[in-house]
Design a protein around this motif. Structure first.
Motif, mmCIF file in Angstrom:
data_model
loop_
_atom_site.group_PDB
_atom_site.id
_atom_site.type_symbol
_atom_site.label_atom_id
_atom_site.label_comp_id
_atom_site.label_asym_id
_atom_site.label_seq_id
_atom_site.Cartn_x
_atom_site.Cartn_y
_atom_site.Cartn_z
ATOM 1 N N UNK A 41 0.869 -1.176 0.000
ATOM 2 C CA UNK A 41 0.000 0.000 0.000
ATOM 3 C C UNK A 41 0.907 1.228 0.000
ATOM 4 N N UNK A 42 0.380 2.371 -0.366
ATOM 5 C CA UNK A 42 1.176 3.596 -0.381
ATOM 6 C C UNK A 42 1.760 3.853 1.005
ATOM 7 N N UNK A 43 1.006 3.584 2.060
ATOM 8 C CA UNK A 43 1.487 3.797 3.437
ATOM 9 C C UNK A 43 2.747 2.971 3.717
ATOM 10 N N UNK A 44 2.882 1.811 3.080
ATOM 11 C CA UNK A 44 4.077 0.990 3.279
ATOM 12 C C UNK A 44 5.319 1.725 2.764
ATOM 13 N N UNK A 45 5.207 2.383 1.626
ATOM 14 C CA UNK A 45 6.327 3.135 1.081
ATOM 15 C C UNK A 45 6.619 4.371 1.921
ATOM 16 N N UNK A 46 5.571 5.020 2.388
ATOM 17 C CA UNK A 46 5.736 6.257 3.162
ATOM 18 C C UNK A 46 6.420 6.032 4.514
ATOM 19 N N UNK A 47 6.480 4.796 4.982
ATOM 20 C CA UNK A 47 7.148 4.489 6.266
ATOM 21 C C UNK A 47 8.656 4.684 6.199
#
Length: 177
Positions: A41-47
């Protein structure tokens, strides 16, 4: 430094193998376990503060995805999910796989789409590479005379992959320091 997130798209497994090799070379203290973009998910990259993103080039310079005959979703389906997300403050390096003999007019062109999408969202893109040592005609992935990332040809220059990856990672680590 925080761990480096490694995300890749693949159908045949070549891009995954390179991602795993990169993670091994960086070590588990620096690199997180590589993740196929179809499972992210995009949130995974943003971490992550630092990302390494990989994609093979399909057909006429296309990203992998259902429209290019992949069995599962990949970058083509993931990139639209980036709409409305800000990657300012993130550092991203890109690698791409292509075949310079069979597709000399679109060699590693898919890298450009990753470059363009993340640059538009504020990310700092690092890891550009020279074009010497390759034999192709055209690539969308060339900006200002350099590839926007690391170009790899597992079909015709497999023996150069290891040394290229090793040298590229050392350059990236110097930039991250």
């Amino acid at each position: 430094m925080a761990k480096v997130g490694i995300f890749f798209g693949t159908d045949t497994g070549n891009t995954r193998r390179v991602a795993k090799d990169m993670a091994t070379l960086l070590g588990s203290g620096l690199a997180a376990k590589p993740v196929n973009i179809r499972n992210a998910e995009v949130a995974d990259l943003l971490r992550y503060e630092v990302l390494i993103l990989g994609a093979p080039t399909y057909g006429e310079g296309e990203l992998p995805g259902l429209a290019t005959g992949n069995a599962t979703e990949s970058w083509a389906e993931f990139l639209p999910k980036l709409a409305g997300h800000d990657f300012t403050g993130k550092t991203i390096a890109i690698y791409g796989l292509g075949n310079q003999k069979s597709y000399p007019n679109d060699f590693v062109s898919a890298m450009f789409y990753l470059y363009d999408n993340f640059k538009q969202r504020g990310a700092a893109i690092i890891g550009e590479c020279g074009t010497e040592g390759y034999n192709f005609k055209v690539s969308k992935a060339i900006v200002d005379g350099l590839f926007v990332g690391l170009a790899l040809d597992q079909e015709n220059q497999k023996e150069l992959t290891g040394p290229r990856v090793d040298a590229w990672l050392k350059t990236l680590q110097a930039a991250w320091a």
